[in-house]
Design an enzyme around this catalytic site. Structure first.
Site, PDB file in Angstrom:
ATOM      1  N   SER A   1      50.290 -17.223  39.592  1.00 33.84           N
ATOM      2  CA  SER A   1      50.301 -17.699  38.218  1.00 33.84           C
ATOM      3  C   SER A   1      49.155 -18.697  38.016  1.00 33.84           C
ATOM      4  O   SER A   1      48.004 -18.358  38.262  1.00 33.84           O
ATOM      5  CB  SER A   1      51.672 -18.291  37.894  1.00 33.84           C
TER       6      SER A   1
ATOM      7  N   ASP B   1      53.961  -7.853  33.516  1.00 28.34           N
ATOM      8  CA  ASP B   1      54.044  -9.313  33.640  1.00 28.34           C
ATOM      9  C   ASP B   1      54.035  -9.964  32.258  1.00 28.34           C
ATOM     10  O   ASP B   1      53.104  -9.775  31.485  1.00 28.34           O
ATOM     11  CB  ASP B   1      52.859  -9.827  34.463  1.00 28.34           C
TER      12      ASP B   1
ATOM     13  N   HIS C   1      57.231 -11.355  36.602  1.00 33.27           N
ATOM     14  CA  HIS C   1      56.084 -12.239  36.828  1.00 33.27           C
ATOM     15  C   HIS C   1      55.680 -12.189  38.291  1.00 33.27           C
ATOM     16  O   HIS C   1      56.402 -12.650  39.173  1.00 33.27           O
ATOM     17  CB  HIS C   1      56.488 -13.664  36.431  1.00 33.27           C
TER      18      HIS C   1
END
Length: 520
Positions: free
Chosen positions: A240, A458, A488
């Site tokens: 991320s 995602d 994610h």
């Protein structure tokens, strides 16, 4: 004020969660009059491989590894974990000046294969604590641990690394009543007052540190770690926001890039408004995938949720503990379930209960996302997230500009668009430190291949960002791997193809062919 841009993967109640920053509320004080002088950030990012020469006392420092203590609500990890602190310059333009401590954690290699070195992790945020997260996820890295020491850290301004704190738990909970999609002049005034008060609290309580929590400085800290840990090159897994941090490291230190994996990739070409639009698309896409999976028409199902949120805007629902489910908290509760397909049943339960007049389930989900304990304590991850991202982001959308963009945001996402549109102005409103750049330079000519992993489903870091990251890293550097999945991130999410490809790269140094695709 919740922000969806850049998220830290957290495990809570069986849901893979990423750090949606806790509410935008009042500071612990009454305003900015008693704040310390507004700190200033670095004038510009350092040039690649040209950071100021560091004193030998920092490069040659010996880490005092010892047992780890409990952090926040997390118990102390097991005896295989060791913790220490690393000293780094507060200001890299003054390398001989004041230092700050960066908290580290490691588990030594199991020695089942020839040791490669240290594998550094950042799980996202910005603002996520690697010291608390790595032990939680370590079971998924046992194969990597055969040849690597697993290492993570709290980036500067986070938890054990001079953690930023901007307001009390009491003020945080009070801010839950602030309408994050204001409909009247009074609601709009309250929204932006809370935003300004939050920034004032950060400036008052954090002082000059607030101007030195940038991603570029965290990347420089990582290079100090590399040297002190004894590694010739940096081996790294960023998830991320950790992909942005890894990309910045590659830009600053291309010749020191070892085996870097970037998973759940932030689009480095987007400015702050572009990130918000990307995420509005990503979460709407994930919501529609959920609706299709439950036999609903995506458009009709989205409109049903829009109607629910409008009713909550007019009249919050009663929930457990005497609290209320507001429109903003309901949006947060819906959002958290979209980070992992395994949490979709929780969304079904939450929506069904809310339609029957009970907001408890969605409120519980919002509390997980906002890291609120049953006793009413909140983590400071949101404080760090906002401080880092507002220092990084130069763009400052005005309230007028945000209002003018709401139609476009609603068209992108009927459920999340208005929420994200207002956030473009509120997140860094009246922030006491100037931002550094509009987008992130990750060009890394001359670096070894960097593996960039994108997931087509995602929500938080939409798939399109992976190709852009690979392209921006440069020809022959960025290598893209695609997973046609949901949720994610990709590694450790159920794809043997993804896991085997990443493991082969990290353990054997063998990147896949650029453009490789792993099916669900």
């Amino acid at each position: 004020m919740p922000r969806l841009v850049r998220s830290a993967a957290l495990a809570a109640a069986g849901i893979l969660v990423a750090g949606l920053a806790a509410g935008c509320g009042g500071s612990d004080g009454d305003g900015r009059d008693d704040a310390k002088p507004a700190p200033t950030g670095p004038e510009q990012s350092p040039k690649p491989d040209a950071s100021s020469a560091l004193p030998a006392s920092l490069i040659s420092q010996k880490l005092d590894w010892g047992g780890c203590k409990a952090t926040g609500s997390d118990p102390a990890p097991g005896s295989e974990w060791q913790c220490s602190t690393l000293k780094v310059p507060l200001d890299y333009k003054k390398p001989d000046g004041e230092t700050i401590d960066v908290a580290l954690i490691r588990a030594r290699s199991t020695g089942k294969g020839e040791r490669i070195g240290s594998l550094l992790f950042n799980f996202g945020g910005p603002g996520g604590s690697g010291v608390s997260m790595l032990p939680s996820f370590a079971d998924g890295y046992e194969k990597l641990r055969e040849r690597y020491d697993l290492v993570s850290f709290d980036p500067r301004g986070v938890d054990g690394s001079e953690g930023v704190r901007c307001r009390s738990d009491k003020k945080t909970q009070a801010a839950e009543s602030v309408d994050l999609t204001p409909d009247t002049p009074a609601e709009e005034a309250a929204y932006f007052k809370d935003a300004a008060d939050f920034g004032a609290g950060c400036a008052r309580d954090s002082g000059k540190l607030l101007g030195h929590v940038s991603t570029a400085e965290a990347a420089q800290d990582m290079d100090v770690m590399r040297q002190v840990l004894g590694d010739e090159k940096l081996h790294y897994m960023g998830i991320s926001y950790g992909t942005e941090l890894g990309g910045v490291y590659a830009h600053l230190f291309p010749k020191k890039v070892g085996r870097l994996t970037l998973d759940a990739v932030v689009d480095p070409t987007a400015d702050s408004v572009g990130h918000s639009k990307n995420q509005a698309r990503g979460f709407q896409r994930a919501l529609e995938n959920y609706l299709r999976s439950s036999g609903q028409d995506p458009e009709a199902g989205s409109q049903k949720i829009v109607r629910l949120l409008k009713r909550l805007d007019a009249k919050p629902l009663p929930a457990s503990g005497g609290r209320k489910l507001t429109q903003s908290l309901a949006t947060t509760g819906i959002t958290v379930t979209l980070y992992s397909k395994t949490s979709w049943p929780a969304l079904t339960r939450g929506l069904e209960q809310a339609e029957k007049g009970d907001g408890s389930a969605l409120l519980q989900l919002a509390d997980l996302y906002n890291e609120r304990s049953a006793s009413g304590r909140y983590s400071t991850q949101s404080h760090s997230q906002r401080s880092i991202s507002c220092l990084d982001d130069k763009g400052r959308t005005t309230p007028r500009e945000a209002k003018a963009s709401l139609g476009e945001f609603r068209e992108i996402s009927p459920v999340f668009g208005e929420f994200m549109g207002w956030d473009t102005a509120g997140w860094c409103y009246d922030w006491p430190v100037a931002g550094l750049h509009d987008s992130t330079d990750v060009s890394a000519q001359g670096a070894d291949p960097v593996l960039v992993v994108g997931n087509t489903g995602d929500p938080a870091t939409p798939y399109e960002g992976a190709r852009k990251m690979a392209d921006e890293l440069g020809k022959g550097v960025g290598v893209e791997l695609t997973w046609k999945g949901e949720g994610h991130g990709a590694y450790g999410s159920g794809s043997d193809c993804v896991d085997d490809t990443v493991d082969d790269y990290l353990l054997n140094g063998t990147p896949p062919k650029d453009g490789k695709v792993c099916e669900t």
